[in-house]
Design a protein around this motif. Structure first.
Motif, mmCIF file in Angstrom:
data_model
loop_
_atom_site.group_PDB
_atom_site.id
_atom_site.type_symbol
_atom_site.label_atom_id
_atom_site.label_comp_id
_atom_site.label_asym_id
_atom_site.label_seq_id
_atom_site.Cartn_x
_atom_site.Cartn_y
_atom_site.Cartn_z
ATOM 1 N N PHE A 129 0.857 -1.179 0.000
ATOM 2 C CA PHE A 129 0.000 0.000 0.000
ATOM 3 C C PHE A 129 0.903 1.242 0.000
ATOM 4 N N ASN A 130 0.513 2.240 -0.782
ATOM 5 C CA ASN A 130 1.261 3.498 -0.861
ATOM 6 C C ASN A 130 2.694 3.273 -1.349
ATOM 7 N N GLU A 131 2.831 2.501 -2.406
ATOM 8 C CA GLU A 131 4.136 2.305 -3.035
ATOM 9 C C GLU A 131 4.065 2.837 -4.461
ATOM 10 N N LEU A 132 4.889 3.825 -4.760
ATOM 11 C CA LEU A 132 4.881 4.440 -6.077
ATOM 12 C C LEU A 132 5.497 3.506 -7.111
ATOM 13 N N ASP A 133 5.264 3.825 -8.379
ATOM 14 C CA ASP A 133 5.708 2.940 -9.452
ATOM 15 C C ASP A 133 7.211 2.732 -9.441
ATOM 16 N N HIS A 134 7.982 3.806 -9.285
ATOM 17 C CA HIS A 134 9.439 3.652 -9.362
ATOM 18 C C HIS A 134 9.968 2.848 -8.173
ATOM 19 N N GLU A 135 9.319 2.945 -7.033
ATOM 20 C CA GLU A 135 9.722 2.144 -5.880
ATOM 21 C C GLU A 135 9.442 0.662 -6.129
ATOM 22 N N LEU A 136 8.273 0.363 -6.689
ATOM 23 C CA LEU A 136 7.920 -1.023 -6.989
ATOM 24 C C LEU A 136 8.839 -1.610 -8.052
ATOM 25 N N HIS A 137 9.084 -0.871 -9.139
ATOM 26 C CA HIS A 137 9.918 -1.389 -10.219
ATOM 27 C C HIS A 137 11.344 -1.614 -9.752
ATOM 28 N N GLY A 138 11.859 -0.721 -8.899
ATOM 29 C CA GLY A 138 13.204 -0.918 -8.377
ATOM 30 C C GLY A 138 13.293 -2.170 -7.522
ATOM 31 N N ARG A 139 12.284 -2.410 -6.705
ATOM 32 C CA ARG A 139 12.276 -3.576 -5.828
ATOM 33 C C ARG A 139 12.154 -4.868 -6.633
ATOM 34 N N LEU A 140 11.245 -4.895 -7.598
ATOM 35 C CA LEU A 140 11.090 -6.088 -8.412
ATOM 36 C C LEU A 140 12.299 -6.303 -9.320
ATOM 37 N N GLY A 141 12.937 -5.211 -9.724
ATOM 38 C CA GLY A 141 14.162 -5.349 -10.513
ATOM 39 C C GLY A 141 15.267 -6.027 -9.728
ATOM 40 N N ARG A 142 15.377 -5.681 -8.449
ATOM 41 C CA ARG A 142 16.384 -6.347 -7.616
ATOM 42 C C ARG A 142 16.041 -7.807 -7.361
ATOM 43 N N GLY A 143 14.760 -8.127 -7.396
ATOM 44 C CA GLY A 143 14.352 -9.514 -7.187
ATOM 45 C C GLY A 143 14.305 -10.348 -8.450
ATOM 46 N N TYR A 144 14.628 -9.749 -9.608
ATOM 47 C CA TYR A 144 14.513 -10.473 -10.875
ATOM 48 C C TYR A 144 15.495 -11.640 -10.951
ATOM 49 N N LYS A 145 16.746 -11.393 -10.595
ATOM 50 C CA LYS A 145 17.764 -12.429 -10.748
ATOM 51 C C LYS A 145 17.525 -13.625 -9.828
ATOM 52 N N PRO A 146 17.294 -13.433 -8.521
ATOM 53 C CA PRO A 146 17.028 -14.620 -7.697
ATOM 54 C C PRO A 146 15.773 -15.377 -8.104
ATOM 55 N N THR A 147 14.742 -14.653 -8.570
ATOM 56 C CA THR A 147 13.527 -15.339 -9.008
ATOM 57 C C THR A 147 13.778 -16.124 -10.282
ATOM 58 N N SER A 148 14.565 -15.570 -11.183
ATOM 59 C CA SER A 148 14.915 -16.293 -12.411
ATOM 60 C C SER A 148 15.686 -17.571 -12.087
ATOM 61 N N LYS A 149 16.610 -17.464 -11.153
ATOM 62 C CA LYS A 149 17.391 -18.647 -10.802
ATOM 63 C C LYS A 149 16.520 -19.686 -10.109
ATOM 64 N N TYR A 150 15.579 -19.234 -9.324
ATOM 65 C CA TYR A 150 14.667 -20.194 -8.698
ATOM 66 C C TYR A 150 13.850 -20.925 -9.753
ATOM 67 N N MET A 151 13.281 -20.192 -10.706
ATOM 68 C CA MET A 151 12.457 -20.825 -11.733
ATOM 69 C C MET A 151 13.299 -21.721 -12.637
ATOM 70 N N ASN A 152 14.543 -21.313 -12.921
ATOM 71 C CA ASN A 152 15.401 -22.113 -13.795
ATOM 72 C C ASN A 152 15.919 -23.365 -13.098
ATOM 73 N N SER A 153 15.809 -23.408 -11.772
ATOM 74 C CA SER A 153 16.277 -24.589 -11.058
ATOM 75 C C SER A 153 15.335 -25.773 -11.246
ATOM 76 N N PHE A 154 14.130 -25.518 -11.757
ATOM 77 C CA PHE A 154 13.190 -26.598 -12.045
ATOM 78 C C PHE A 154 13.387 -27.044 -13.493
ATOM 79 N N THR A 155 13.709 -28.287 -13.681
ATOM 80 C CA THR A 155 13.910 -28.821 -15.029
ATOM 81 C C THR A 155 13.098 -30.103 -15.182
ATOM 82 N N SER A 156 12.742 -30.380 -16.424
ATOM 83 C CA SER A 156 12.030 -31.614 -16.754
ATOM 84 C C SER A 156 13.009 -32.573 -17.425
#
Length: 807
Positions: free
Chosen positions: A349-376
Motif C-alpha cells: 500500500f502506498n508504493e509508487l511505481d518507481h519504488e515497486l519497479h526498483g524492488r522487483l528489478g532487484r528480485g529479478y535475478k534470484p527469481t529467475s534462478k529459482y524458476m530455472n532450477s526446475f527442469t524436466s
C-alpha cells in the motif's frame, strides 16, 4: 499562459467544485496576496495535479514526454497506413515469382529482363486506390482508426498544454530547472511540494500536507486495486482443463476494471476523489449490486462488440513490435517478466511505481534462478536431441554456403537456415546448466528479501512443482504475456459477463466497508492508511494492538509490511499514534533479538563472499549486508569455525537480520540526514550504548558509502529487505509454534518485551544457549567465473564442486 487555462484540469478556481466534502471549508479563510495571483493556490483536482508532477519527474521532463506522445501518434499512423499498403498495394504473385515479368525496354540487358524489382511488385497508385474503395469493410476500419487517431491528437494537444504548466510549476514554484531535473530524487521533489504548501495553499482544507497525503492522491485507485487483490476479490481465477487454476489479468482487463469501478460512466465514484454517497449506506446494497451488475454486463457487451477491432490492432501491434526481436533473439520469448498480477500482488500500500519497479528489478535475478532450477528430465532429453539434429543440418547448410554462395539462391534455403537457428535456440533454453546446484529453499529466501510477500505454504515446499506454478503466476514467460494480451480481447468480455458480475455484491460491500473520508484528501481505501488497529494481523506482530476481524485483516502481513516500507522510504513522515506504537514495539523486538544474535562483525567477516565489507572500498555494501544475513544460518549450520577458531553458534535469519538492523539504526543517524524511524522509539532503549560493539564496521561503511542519495536509497531498500526477512521469520514462529519447539530459546512475545528487555546472555556457554537452532536454507554453487552481481544468490553454503547436485 492565459490561453491554456481553458484546457487545464487542475487550474486555479474560486467557484468550482471542491476537492473534499462540502462544509469543511467554511471555517477556513485563505488570503492570497496580490503578488501571488499567478501562483498555484486552491487547485481544483489535486489528484491529477500530483500525478502529473510525479509523471513529469519520472519521465524526465517536458521534452521527453512530448516526444513520446508525438511518436505514439506516428506509430499508430504508421501501423494503419503500412498495413493498408501491404494488403492492397502489393502484387504478391510478382513478389513471390509466381508470375513472370518481362522488361522489354530499349537498352535493357537481356539477362535482366526476367529479374523482379521492387517497383514491379508495387501496384500503381490508381489501382491501389481503386482496391481500397472497393473494400467497404476496410473503409469502415479506416474511418474508425481515423476517429481514434483524432481523439488521441486532441488528447496529446491537451497534454502539451497541461504539462507545459507543470514545467512552469517546476521552474517557478519548485525552483528546479529542467537541466537539473534528472539530479533530483522524487523524495526531494516531494519535500519541496510540502514546503510550498506552507507558503501557498494548494490544498485549502489542510494547513500542511504530509507525504502520506501526496501518496494517497497519486495512488488513490491503485490502493483500492492492491486491496482487492489482497482480499482475493480480484482478479478472476479460472479453472481450465489441463492447466488447472489460472490467474488471468491483462492490461485490457485491468482497464475495464478501472473503467467500471473508478472513472467510467456508471462507476462507483462520483468524481476523482469521492465515492458516491449511496455506496456508503448499507440499506440498499442489493439494489446497488444489481445496478453494478448491469453496468458490468453492458461493459462486457461493449467489449464483445469491439472485440474484432481490438483484436486486429493487438495482432498488428504485436507483429510489428516483436517480430524483429524474435528473429534477432529467439530466446527472448523464453525470458521471464513480472506479470501484471504479480505487480499488484506484491505491491505495498502506498508504493509508487518507481519504488515497486526498483524492488522487483532487484528480485529479478534470484527469481529467475529459482524458476530455472526446475527442469524436466524428459524435456531435457528431447531438447538435446532436437538441438543435435537441427545443429547437424544447419552445419551442413552453412558449410555449403561457405563453399559456394550460389547455394543461397536455392529456394527456401534462407528460410531453412533461419528456422533451424530458432529451433536450436529454443531447444537450448530447455537444457539446464550442468553446474547448477539444486537449492530451492535458499533461492526462495533470496526472492523473499526483495519481493517481501510469500504465502505461508511456500515455506518448506520450495522444491514442489505446486510452489513453482504459483511463482510462475507472478513471474511469467514473455511468450505467455504476449499470448495473454493477444487473447485478451476475446477472453475479457466473457470474464466480465460470466464471472465478474457474480461478484457485484462483494464489490459493493468492499467499497462500503473499506472506504474512509480523510479531510483534505477525500475518500480513500482504508487499507491505505496502514492502520494497525483496524487492519492489523495478530500473527504479524500486531497481537494486542489490533481490533480487526478476519474479514478486516489484510492478508500476508500487507498492513505491517506496507507501514514499515513507507516509514523507511519517507524518513520525515510522522506516523499516527497506533502506527508509532507498532514501530516502537518492532524496534524493541529487534533490539532484544540482536542481544542474543550474532555480532555484526561476525556476520560481515564470516559470511561467504562478504569479507570485502570490512574495507571502505566496497561498492555493493547494501547488497552484501543482505547477502551476509541470508548466508549466516547456512554457515553456522555447517559447523564451520570463525576467524578466531571458535565454533560459531547456530542462529536463524531472524537473529542475523536483527543484529544488522540494530547496527544500522545506530550508524545511520550520525552520517545521514535520515531522521526517521528511530526518533519514534519512545522507550528506555538507548541505542547509542546498546550496539557500540557492532558499530565499527557499519560506521566505516557509512563514512564511505552512504554519502549521496543513490546509496542512501540502496541502504533503505536493503533495510526494508532485512525487515521483510525478520518479520516473516517472526510470523512463522507466531503462526506455527510447533516449528520452533526445538529452538534453543523461545521467541519473546511483543507484549512481554518491556519485562524481558534486560535479559541478555553472556559470552561462552550462555551465549550459545541463547541461540535458536539452525534453519537449513540450502546453498547455491556455480562456476568460479560467475558474475559478481550474483553475490546475493551465491551467499549460501558452498560445497566443493562435484560433491553433489543438491543442498
Amino acid at each position: 499562459m492565459a490561453n491554456f487555462e481553458a484546457y487545464q484540469e487542475y487550474q486555479r478556481i474560486e467557484d468550482f467544485e471542491e476537492d473534499s466534502p462540502p462544509g469543511e471549508e467554511q471555517d477556513l479563510l485563505v488570503h492570497v496576496p496580490e503578488g501571488l495571483k499567478d501562483s498555484w493556490h486552491h487547485i481544483k483536482n489535486l489528484d491529477n495535479f500530483f500525478k502529473r508532477i510525479y509523471h513529469f519527474h519520472q519521465k524526465n521532463g517536458f521534452a521527453c514526454m512530448m516526444l513520446s506522445e508525438f511518436f505514439e501518434l506516428i506509430q499508430f499512423l504508421f501501423v494503419v497506413i503500412f498495413t493498408t499498403f501491404l494488403v492492397n498495394c502489393v502484387e504478391y504473385d510478382v513478389l513471390f515469382a509466381n508470375r513472370a515479368v518481362n522488361h522489354t525496354g530499349q537498352g535493357q540487358n537481356p539477362l535482366d529482363r526476367n529479374k523482379v524489382t521492387l517497383p514491379d511488385a508495387i501496384l500503381p497508385s490508381e489501382q491501389c486506390t481503386e482496391r481500397i474503395q472497393e473494400n467497404s469493410w476496410l473503409i469502415f476500419l479506416l474511418i474508425m482508426a481515423a476517429i481514434f487517431w483524432l481523439y488521441r491528437l486532441v488528447k496529446v494537444f491537451c497534454n502539451v498544454m497541461s504539462y507545459w504548466e507543470i514545467r512552469q510549476f517546476y521552474i517557478k514554484a519548485l525552483k528546479i530547472r529542467m537541466d537539473e531535473l534528472c539530479n533530483f530524487t522524487w523524495q526531494e521533489v516531494q519535500d519541496r511540494l510540502i514546503s510550498l504548501q506552507r507558503e501557498q495553499q494548494m490544498c485549502i482544507h489542510k494547513k500542511e500536507l504530509t507525504e502520506l497525503d501526496i501518496y494517497h492522491r497519486i495512488l488513490r485507485f491503485k490502493n483500492y486495486m492492491v486491496a482487492m487483490i489482497n482480499k482475493s476479490l480480484l482478479p478472476v481465477q479460472l479453472q481450465l482443463p489441463l492447466l488447472g487454476n489460472v490467474v488471468f489479468l491483462t492490461q485490457g482487463l485491468k482497464y475495464n476494471f478501472e473503467l467500471i469501478l473508478f472513472w467510467g460512466p456508471g462507476s462507483l465514484f462520483q468524481n476523482k476523489w469521492n465515492l458516491h454517497p449511496k455506496y456508503k449506506r448499507n440499506g440498499n446494497r442489493l439494489e446497488l449490486a444489481q445496478q453494478l451488475s448491469r453496468v458490468i454486463l453492458l461493459m462486457g457487451l461493449a467489449n464483445l462488440l469491439l472485440c474484432p477491432f481490438i483484436l486486429v490492432w493487438q495482432v498488428l501491434y504485436a507483429f510489428f513490435s516483436y517480430t524483429e526481436v524474435i528473429r534477432r533473439e529467439p530466446g527472448s520469448l523464453g525470458a521471464r517478466r513480472w506479470s501484471l498480477y504479480g505487480h499488484l500482488y506484491m505491491r505495498h500500500f502506498n508504493e509508487l511505481d518507481h519504488e515497486l519497479h526498483g524492488r522487483l528489478g532487484r528480485g529479478y535475478k534470484p527469481t529467475s534462478k529459482y524458476m530455472n532450477s526446475f527442469t524436466s528430465p524428459v524435456l531435457t532429453v528431447l531438447a538435446k536431441n532436437f538441438a543435435f539434429f537441427s545443429g547437424s543440418i544447419l552445419a551442413v547448410l552453412i558449410a555449403l554456403t561457405v563453399y559456394d554462395e550460389d547455394v543461397l539462391t536455392v529456394q527456401h534455403i534462407l528460410t531453412a537456415i533461419t528456422v533451424l537457428g530458432v529451433v536450436i535456440t529454443i531447444a537450448r533454453s530447455f537444457i539446464p546448466d550442468e553446474h547448477m546446484v539444486w537449492c530451492p529453499e535458499q533461492l526462495l529466501q533470496c526472492m523473499l528479501a526483495h519481493i517481501h510477500y510469500m504465502p505461508d505454504h511456500w515455506r518448506g515446499h520450495a522444491n514442489k512443482s505446486e510452489t513453482r506454478d504459483e511463482v510462475a503466476q507472478l513471474f511469467q514467460y514473455k511468450a505467455v504475456f504476449i499470448l495473454e494480451e493477444l487473447l485478451s480481447p476475446i477472453v475479457t468480455p466473457f470474464i466480465l459477463i460470466f464471472h465478474l458480475r457474480n461478484k457485484s455484491l462483494e464489490i459493493i460491500d468492499f467499497f462500503r466497508n473499506f472506504t474512509v473520508d480523510v479531510v483534505g484528501v477525500g475518500d480513500i481505501c482504508s487499507f491505505a492508511q496502514m492502520d494497525i488497529r483496524r487492519h492489523g494481523n495478530p500473527t504479524w506482530m500486531s497481537h494486542g494492538q489490533t481490533e480487526a476481524s478476519i474479514y478486516q485483516q489484510a492478508e500476508n502481513g500487507k498492513t505491517e509490511l506496507s507501514l514499515m516500507h513507507f516509514t523507511i522510504k519517507n524518513p520525515r513522515w510522522q506516523p499516527p499514534q497506533e502506527s508509532s506504537v507498532f514501530i516502537s514495539h518492532l524496534k524493541e523486538k529487534v533490539h532484544h533479538d540482536a542481544q542474543g544474535g550474532p555480532s555484526t562483525q561476525l556476520l560481515l567477516s564470516e559470511a561467504p563472499l562478504c569479507t570485502s565489507l570490512q574495507s571502505n572500498g566496497s561498492g555493493a555494501a547494501p547488497d552484501n549486508l543482505l547477502a551476509s544475513v541470508l548466508a549466516h544460518p547456512v554457515l553456522t549450520a555447517s559447523g564451520l569455525q570463525g576467524r578466531d577458531h571458535r565454533f560459531i553458534p547456530p542462529s536463524t535469519a531472524a537473529s542475523a537480520a536483527a543484529s544488522v538492523l540494530a547496527s544500522l539504526s545506530t550508524s545511520q543517524l550520525p552520517h545521514t540526514s535520515r531522521s526517521r524511524s528511530h526518533s519514534l522509539l519512545n522507550s528506555s532503549v538507548q541505542p547509542e550504548t546498546m550496539y557500540r560493539s557492532d558499530r565499527t564496521i557499519i560506521d566505516s561503511m557509512s563514512n564511505s558509502d552512504i554519502r549521496g542519495n543513490t546509496l542512501n536509497s540502496e541502504f533503505a531498500s536493503a533495510e526494508m529487505s532485512l525487515h521483510a526477512i525478520y518479520m516473516h521469520e517472526l510470523h512463522q514462529q507466531s503462526s506455527h509454534p510447533q516449528r520452533a519447539s526445538g529452538q534453543w530459546q523461545n521467541p519473546v512475545p511483543m507484549r512481554d518485551l518491556h519485562t524481558n528487555s534486560g535479559f541478555q546472555s553472556q559470552s561462552g556457554l550462555g551465549s550459545s544457549l541463547s541461540m535458536p537452532t539452525a534453519v537449513h536454507l540450502g546453498g547455491w554453487q556455480e562456476e568460479e567465473e560467475e558474475n559478481e552481481d550474483d553475490q546475493e544468490i551465491n551467499s549460501g553454503s558452498t560445497p566443493k564442486q562435484g560433491t553433489g547436485s543438491s543442498c
